[in-house]
Design a protein around this motif. Structure first.
Motif, short mmCIF file in Angstrom:
data_model
loop_
_atom_site.label_atom_id
_atom_site.label_comp_id
_atom_site.label_asym_id
_atom_site.label_seq_id
_atom_site.Cartn_x
_atom_site.Cartn_y
_atom_site.Cartn_z
N CYS A 73 2.10 82.95 5.36
CA CYS A 73 2.40 83.97 5.63
C CYS A 73 2.77 84.38 6.72
O CYS A 73 3.28 84.69 7.65
N THR A 74 1.19 84.14 7.43
CA THR A 74 1.12 85.19 8.31
C THR A 74 1.61 84.34 9.62
O THR A 74 2.65 85.15 10.12
N ALA A 75 0.89 82.71 9.80
CA ALA A 75 1.62 82.42 10.40
C ALA A 75 3.86 82.17 11.17
O ALA A 75 4.11 82.14 11.34
N LEU A 76 4.17 81.87 9.44
CA LEU A 76 5.44 82.42 8.76
C LEU A 76 5.99 82.83 9.57
O LEU A 76 7.31 82.65 9.77
N THR A 77 5.81 84.47 9.67
CA THR A 77 6.23 85.80 10.00
C THR A 77 5.96 86.29 11.02
O THR A 77 7.50 86.11 11.31
N VAL A 78 5.01 85.34 12.31
CA VAL A 78 5.57 85.08 13.23
C VAL A 78 6.33 84.19 14.05
O VAL A 78 7.36 84.64 14.51
N ALA A 79 6.25 82.82 13.49
CA ALA A 79 7.12 81.94 13.76
C ALA A 79 8.58 81.94 13.68
O ALA A 79 9.59 82.19 14.69
N ALA A 80 8.85 83.10 12.08
CA ALA A 80 10.50 83.63 11.59
C ALA A 80 10.62 84.57 12.50
O ALA A 80 12.19 84.72 13.35
N SER A 81 10.02 85.07 13.76
CA SER A 81 9.81 86.74 14.20
C SER A 81 11.14 85.68 15.99
O SER A 81 11.95 87.24 16.33
N TYR A 82 10.29 84.51 16.10
CA TYR A 82 11.10 84.09 17.20
C TYR A 82 12.49 83.51 16.74
O TYR A 82 12.72 82.62 17.98
N LEU A 83 13.10 83.20 15.98
CA LEU A 83 14.52 82.97 15.54
C LEU A 83 15.13 83.18 15.78
O LEU A 83 15.02 84.52 15.28
N GLU A 84 16.57 83.58 16.22
CA GLU A 84 17.78 84.44 16.42
C GLU A 84 18.60 83.75 15.09
O GLU A 84 18.97 84.16 14.99
#
Lengths: 105, 245
Positions: free
Chosen positions: A30-41
């Protein structure tokens, strides 16, 4: 005497290490997921997604690491009451804040 | 008392562990009361951090561009690493509680040492980040320069951040005040926790938990997981504001 024995028979549930490994893995994913999601517009949804993932992670910690899933109703109610009070206080503060300027336009 | 684990009384009731208080009907009741008390303490902690989260929400709405610019100065690599470190330390602590429950002294000692080492690693990484803030003049009140946001310099290998107007650039100080207040209070909780970890480690080596009197370890576990939860919210709120911009 008999009451004594009844109580000792309801021994507390010991959570197995397997579950801890599973939960820790889920938390790291989930940590990896939240970092990845923050780079999406995603516009305003960025904050919503980040908070949703954080709430999900916190729930996993409370339910499994902190044993609430296996605890008595008193313990569940205590956690629920805390959450309710927290949300009420933040919610009422924020409702004051967003409605301050109403009527002045 | 002859036996370290069992106290015998004349007639009123049977055997019970020596660490069971006499005003409790059973160990189950004593355990329940102990974790109930711990949870009540944690609720006051939720309210304590909740005040700072509310301040964060209000100021983030007011000075959103300043919060984005401030957030972008934090290192995503260090922040993500620290999140991983803290989650892993929560896991090792959970394993410590399990070892204590199943009376594995060696496992308990190992778990406590690993938790302590991971906690130290977290604080080490955190201090590297704090030092970076000092170098970059991002420490409110002591060493702060808003001009770094009016004339942003490009980091090697990266495009420069968009410049902020002077008034908005000055509001980044609010972001950094909240950053230091929230991560600082979190770090203080970690430091207190590590003091308790050292205490439990000494007790565990002495064999103080071998008789099953592990309420302290269980309640410390709750505390440590709570500190983990605070960080689970701090991380996206402070580090991950609109990284795509």
């Amino acid at each position: 005497m008999s009451a004594h024995e009844e109580h000792s028979s309801e021994e507390q549930h010991i959570v197995s290490p397997k579950i801890y490994v599973l939960i820790a893995t889920a938390l790291l994913l989930c940590t990896a997921l939240t970092v990845a999601a923050s780079y999406l517009e995603l516009g305003p949804w960025n904050a919503v997604v980040a908070l949703a993932i954080a709430v999900f992670k916190a729930s996993l910690v409370v339910l499994f690491f902190m044993h609430i899933k296996y605890s008595s109703k008193l313990m569940k109610l205590t956690v629920g009451a805390g959450l309710f009070t927290f949300l009420t206080l933040v919610g009422m503060s924020m409702s004051d804040y967003i409605s301050r300027a109403w009527g002045s336009f | 008392m002859d036996s370290p684990t069992v106290a015998l009384h004349e007639s009123s009731h049977g055997e019970h562990p020596s660490y069971q208080r006499h005003h409790f009907v059973s160990m189950a009741q004593q355990k329940e009361s102990a974790s109930f008390g711990m949870w009540l303490f944690l609720l006051t902690e939720i309210m304590f951090f909740g005040g700072m989260f509310t301040a964060y929400l209000v100021y983030r709405n007011w000075y959103y561009p300043a919060f984005v610019a401030g957030s972008h100065t934090l290192s995503i690599v260090l922040g993500t690493t620290n999140t991983g470190v803290l989650i892993t330390s929560s896991f090792t602590m959970a394993m410590g509680v399990w070892c204590a429950e199943t009376r594995r002294r060696g496992g308990l000692i190992l778990s406590l040492i690993l938790t302590l080492v991971l906690g130290l690693a977290f604080l080490g990484i955190k201090s590297v980040e704090y030092h970076e803030k000092w170098v970059q003049h991002h420490v409110p009140g002591l060493r702060f320069d808003a001009m770094t946001f009016v004339h942003p310099k490009a980091e090697p290998g990266q495009a420069a951040e968009p410049p902020l107007p002077l008034d908005m650039a000055q509001h980044t100080e609010v972001y950094f005040s909240l950053y230091f207040a929230m991560t600082g209070m979190h770090a203080l909780h970690m430091i207190i926790g590590m003091g308790l970890l050292v205490y439990m480690l000494i007790q565990a080596i002495r064999g103080a938990y071998d008789n099953g009197n592990i309420a302290f370890i269980e309640n410390f576990g709750l505390y440590w997981h709570f500190v983990d939860i605070v960080w689970i919210f701090l991380f996206p709120l402070l580090y991950l504001i609109s990284r795509h911009q």
